[in-house]
Design an enzyme around this catalytic site. Sequence first.
Site, short mmCIF file in Angstrom:
data_model
loop_
_atom_site.label_atom_id
_atom_site.label_comp_id
_atom_site.label_asym_id
_atom_site.label_seq_id
_atom_site.Cartn_x
_atom_site.Cartn_y
_atom_site.Cartn_z
CB SER A 185 5.51 0.15 5.65
OG SER A 185 5.61 -0.98 4.80
CE LYS A 245 8.60 -2.99 4.61
NZ LYS A 245 7.34 -2.93 3.83
CB SER A 248 4.67 -0.91 1.83
OG SER A 248 3.78 -0.42 2.80
N1 GLN Z 1 0.23 2.55 3.61
C1 GLN Z 1 -0.43 1.28 3.60
C2 GLN Z 1 -0.88 0.92 5.00
O1 GLN Z 1 -0.60 1.66 5.86
C3 GLN Z 1 0.46 0.28 2.97
C4 GLN Z 1 1.05 -0.75 3.82
C5 GLN Z 1 1.87 -1.75 3.09
O2 GLN Z 1 1.85 -1.86 1.88
N2 GLN Z 1 2.57 -2.53 3.88
O3 GLN Z 1 -1.48 -0.06 5.23
#
Ligand code: GLN
Length: 501
Positions: free
Chosen positions: A159, A84, A183
């Site tokens: 994400s 990532k 994410s």
């Molecule tokens: N969807 C969550 C957010 O928008 C998760 C983000 C994450 O785990 N980096 O904050």
Amino acid sequence: MATMDGDLVRQDASVLAQAMVEGEVSSEEITRAHLDRIASVDDRVHAFLHVLSDDAISSAREVDRRRAAGERLGPLAGVPLALKDVLTMTGVPTTCGSRVLEGWRPPYDSTVVERLRSADIVILGKTNMDEFAMGSSTEHSAYGPTHNPWDLERIPGGSGGGSAAALAAFEAPLAIGTDTGGSIRQPAAVTGTVGVKPTYGGVSRYGLVALASSLDQPGPCARTVMDTALLHAVIAGHDPRDSTSIRAEVPDVVGAARAADVRGMRIGLVRELGGEGYQAGVRQRFEESVAILTDLGAEVVEVSCPNFEYALAAYYLILPSEASSNLARFDGMRYGLREGDDGSRSVEEVMALTREAGFGAEVKRRIMIGTYALSSGYYDAYYGSAQKVRTLITRDFTAAFEDVDVLVSPTAPTTAFKIGDKVDDPLAMYLNDIATIPVNLAGNAAMSLPIGLAPEDGLPVGLQIMAPPMADDRLYRVGGALEAALVDRWGHQLIEEAPQL
Ligand code: GLN
């Protein structure tokens, strides 16, 4: 080797590593097969932001050389991985999906990358993500969305949609994600792959570009529970360079994945997760899996975690607060983009122009919410209250784990939605995280694993397993057992029915 040829990209990482050690196939052949796959499908999937073809081939050759010299290699040596784009790797662009970091090449390796390198894992490239990991669909990437390999018009989650899509499209057998509110797990759920958020402090955050430091956690992703466990063992463990890193032995995740036995375990169904608002096919597959766990000898009981109801509201104050502070460093002076520096403007003007041009709408929204929640006069009402809720959620978990070994729920309320459906509706997007966020707030460990396809749309469904801090091995024990039972029932459906790209 002849029997594997052409099909190398569909193999498990552990199978590839074994074949490599036995001399049936070289790491270079494995790596080239994946680079070819990326070249043939990634214009449609867009899982990768940067592909490191030359570096990957030379690392693979080095592994082959060492194998030929008779050196002992680790259990994933020579196997390719997708990283990532939020973790640093020396000299390699690290954008976090943002324009503000365009052109920045970090001068050091994150601890995760250092450990991947010492395990002889071959890094194929950096994967797409929502900007600074804010989002649940990868649509907030400044470099365009990633497409779900199961249906290219749908989101791959976020994400870490790039890492999950790379696995589902057979572009890589291993990937690294990061999980602040889901994410790793939500992308795994909607792409039919496995992802684990380790216990907070279990995997070093050194070299992870911070979103919300008290929640962020890197973790392993793969297509099977065993491959995920093997990768977990590579990246986990104490790191003196991360002050929140836990100074304790890593739980035996590989042994647990191998044991894959739930007999005598107590499994709690969280009453507050999985009811109203969850897609019918998600609920159906979840209930079937719970019945399988009972058949396998677990005792399943219902558990209530009454404060989970407030988790989303608390998270969407704590995360923006921490993010607004962490993202202050992107000021056009130290990293990447610099706007308007033509000699006529003050430093403050250049900073403002850089942030205006470099950040996308979702990032700006959260910086503003966070700055507001932390401002004097509002701090107690917002940030302070959210922290109290966080404590209550942690207590819910502690009470639940006095009664059960693990908790389970659907990972996400729906299967993959269409690109464009929620991008203009932040609240609808945030609701995707309803089942994943409590774990981050409490610092526990959790896994999402695929449990079949939803009958109404044929798209993958994920089940979440949650364990107490430093009991990450329980995820693999339960996940391994459930995965084996599902393969007995349906065969390798998620591999065989994966769409042909
Ligand atoms: N969807 C969550 C957010 O928008 C998760 C983000 C994450 O785990 N980096 O904050």
